[in-house]
Design a protein around this motif. Structure first.
Motif, mmCIF file in Angstrom:
data_model
loop_
_atom_site.group_PDB
_atom_site.id
_atom_site.type_symbol
_atom_site.label_atom_id
_atom_site.label_comp_id
_atom_site.label_asym_id
_atom_site.label_seq_id
_atom_site.Cartn_x
_atom_site.Cartn_y
_atom_site.Cartn_z
ATOM 1 N N ASN A 171 0.809 -1.225 0.000
ATOM 2 C CA ASN A 171 0.000 0.000 0.000
ATOM 3 C C ASN A 171 0.840 1.272 0.000
ATOM 4 N N CYS A 172 2.098 1.165 0.350
ATOM 5 C CA CYS A 172 2.973 2.339 0.405
ATOM 6 C C CYS A 172 4.290 1.959 -0.263
ATOM 7 N N VAL A 173 4.486 2.445 -1.493
ATOM 8 C CA VAL A 173 5.628 2.025 -2.297
ATOM 9 C C VAL A 173 6.307 3.246 -2.892
ATOM 10 N N THR A 174 7.629 3.201 -2.947
ATOM 11 C CA THR A 174 8.411 4.213 -3.651
ATOM 12 C C THR A 174 8.916 3.597 -4.948
ATOM 13 N N PHE A 175 8.521 4.193 -6.054
ATOM 14 C CA PHE A 175 8.968 3.769 -7.372
ATOM 15 C C PHE A 175 10.129 4.668 -7.770
ATOM 16 N N VAL A 176 11.189 4.083 -8.276
ATOM 17 C CA VAL A 176 12.335 4.850 -8.747
ATOM 18 C C VAL A 176 12.288 4.838 -10.266
ATOM 19 N N LEU A 177 12.083 6.007 -10.845
ATOM 20 C CA LEU A 177 11.990 6.154 -12.295
ATOM 21 C C LEU A 177 13.308 6.718 -12.804
ATOM 22 N N HIS A 178 14.037 5.910 -13.539
ATOM 23 C CA HIS A 178 15.340 6.325 -14.053
ATOM 24 C C HIS A 178 15.178 7.092 -15.360
ATOM 25 N N ASP A 179 16.081 8.035 -15.593
ATOM 26 C CA ASP A 179 16.113 8.850 -16.816
ATOM 27 C C ASP A 179 14.825 9.635 -17.008
ATOM 28 N N GLU A 180 14.283 10.157 -15.941
ATOM 29 C CA GLU A 180 13.074 10.983 -15.999
ATOM 30 C C GLU A 180 13.297 12.238 -15.180
ATOM 31 N N ASP A 181 12.402 13.237 -15.375
ATOM 32 C CA ASP A 181 12.535 14.500 -14.660
ATOM 33 C C ASP A 181 11.158 15.016 -14.258
ATOM 34 N N HIS A 182 11.065 16.322 -13.980
ATOM 35 C CA HIS A 182 9.812 16.925 -13.525
ATOM 36 C C HIS A 182 8.686 16.803 -14.548
ATOM 37 N N THR A 183 9.028 16.682 -15.826
ATOM 38 C CA THR A 183 7.988 16.590 -16.858
ATOM 39 C C THR A 183 7.083 15.406 -16.585
ATOM 40 N N LEU A 184 7.657 14.252 -16.386
ATOM 41 C CA LEU A 184 6.854 13.073 -16.070
ATOM 42 C C LEU A 184 6.396 13.093 -14.622
ATOM 43 N N GLY A 185 7.276 13.479 -13.712
ATOM 44 C CA GLY A 185 6.948 13.430 -12.283
ATOM 45 C C GLY A 185 5.704 14.205 -11.915
ATOM 46 N N ASN A 186 5.624 15.461 -12.314
ATOM 47 C CA ASN A 186 4.477 16.285 -11.940
ATOM 48 C C ASN A 186 3.214 15.855 -12.677
ATOM 49 N N SER A 187 3.332 15.497 -13.946
ATOM 50 C CA SER A 187 2.157 15.051 -14.703
ATOM 51 C C SER A 187 1.603 13.760 -14.133
ATOM 52 N N LEU A 188 2.476 12.820 -13.824
ATOM 53 C CA LEU A 188 2.041 11.544 -13.268
ATOM 54 C C LEU A 188 1.463 11.726 -11.869
ATOM 55 N N ARG A 189 2.062 12.594 -11.074
ATOM 56 C CA ARG A 189 1.523 12.874 -9.735
ATOM 57 C C ARG A 189 0.093 13.395 -9.829
ATOM 58 N N TYR A 190 -0.140 14.314 -10.764
ATOM 59 C CA TYR A 190 -1.485 14.864 -10.955
ATOM 60 C C TYR A 190 -2.475 13.761 -11.316
ATOM 61 N N MET A 191 -2.098 12.891 -12.251
ATOM 62 C CA MET A 191 -3.004 11.824 -12.690
ATOM 63 C C MET A 191 -3.275 10.829 -11.565
ATOM 64 N N VAL A 192 -2.259 10.482 -10.787
ATOM 65 C CA VAL A 192 -2.432 9.522 -9.696
ATOM 66 C C VAL A 192 -3.301 10.112 -8.589
#
Length: 150
Positions: A58-79
């Motif tokens: 239920n509480c997981v940290t995903f490590v996304l390699h070769d990514e930046d704020h472009t994916l991070g903020n967009s994905l955070r919004y969708m989640v």
């Protein structure tokens, strides 16, 4: 980092067929604009390494390699649009590293991988819609210019 006694979950999420295989050492998220992503010869597959670490599902940290704020903020919004998500956030570990720590905590028995997968799929859908709208508008604009030239 997972300490001894904690279980470490490593996941493979393949977006085009929605499979989930635990125990994979170097997982990848593959995406392509085609429905037949596995046999796609005309498009380059986008691959993203994902590592997941957490004491429970239920509480997981995903490590996304070769990514930046472009994916991070967009994905955070969708989640965060998912009502079963209690917390979702990300951070860039260091400005010189292109790696995101993306944390999801869910309510109840929903595993964190589900809103992560849904967020990625929803984001791909939004991006595909934007691309389709742009291409349609460009075709209309070009057709209008051709009519004006004649």
């Amino acid at each position: 980092m997972a300490e001894e006694g904690e279980k470490k979950a490593v996941l493979e999420v393949v977006l085009h067929d929605q499979t989930l295989a635990p125990g994979v050492c170097k997982p990848r998220v593959e995406s392509c604009c085609c429905k037949e992503a596995r046999s796609c010869k005309s498009h380059v597959m986008n691959e993203m390494e994902v590592q997941a670490d957490g004491t429970d599902g239920n509480c997981v940290t995903f490590v996304l390699h070769d990514e930046d704020h472009t994916l991070g903020n967009s994905l955070r919004y969708m989640v965060m649009k998912n009502p079963d998500v209690e917390f979702c956030g990300y951070c860039i570990t260091h400005p010189s590293e292109s790696k995101i720590n993306f944390r999801i905590q869910t309510r109840g028995a929903l595993p964190a991988i589900e809103p992560f997968r849904k967020g990625l799929n929803d984001l791909m859908g939004v991006c595909q819609h934007v691309l389709n709208t742009f291409e349609r508008s460009m075709r209309e604009y070009r057709a209008q210019r051709e009519e004006e030239m004649q």
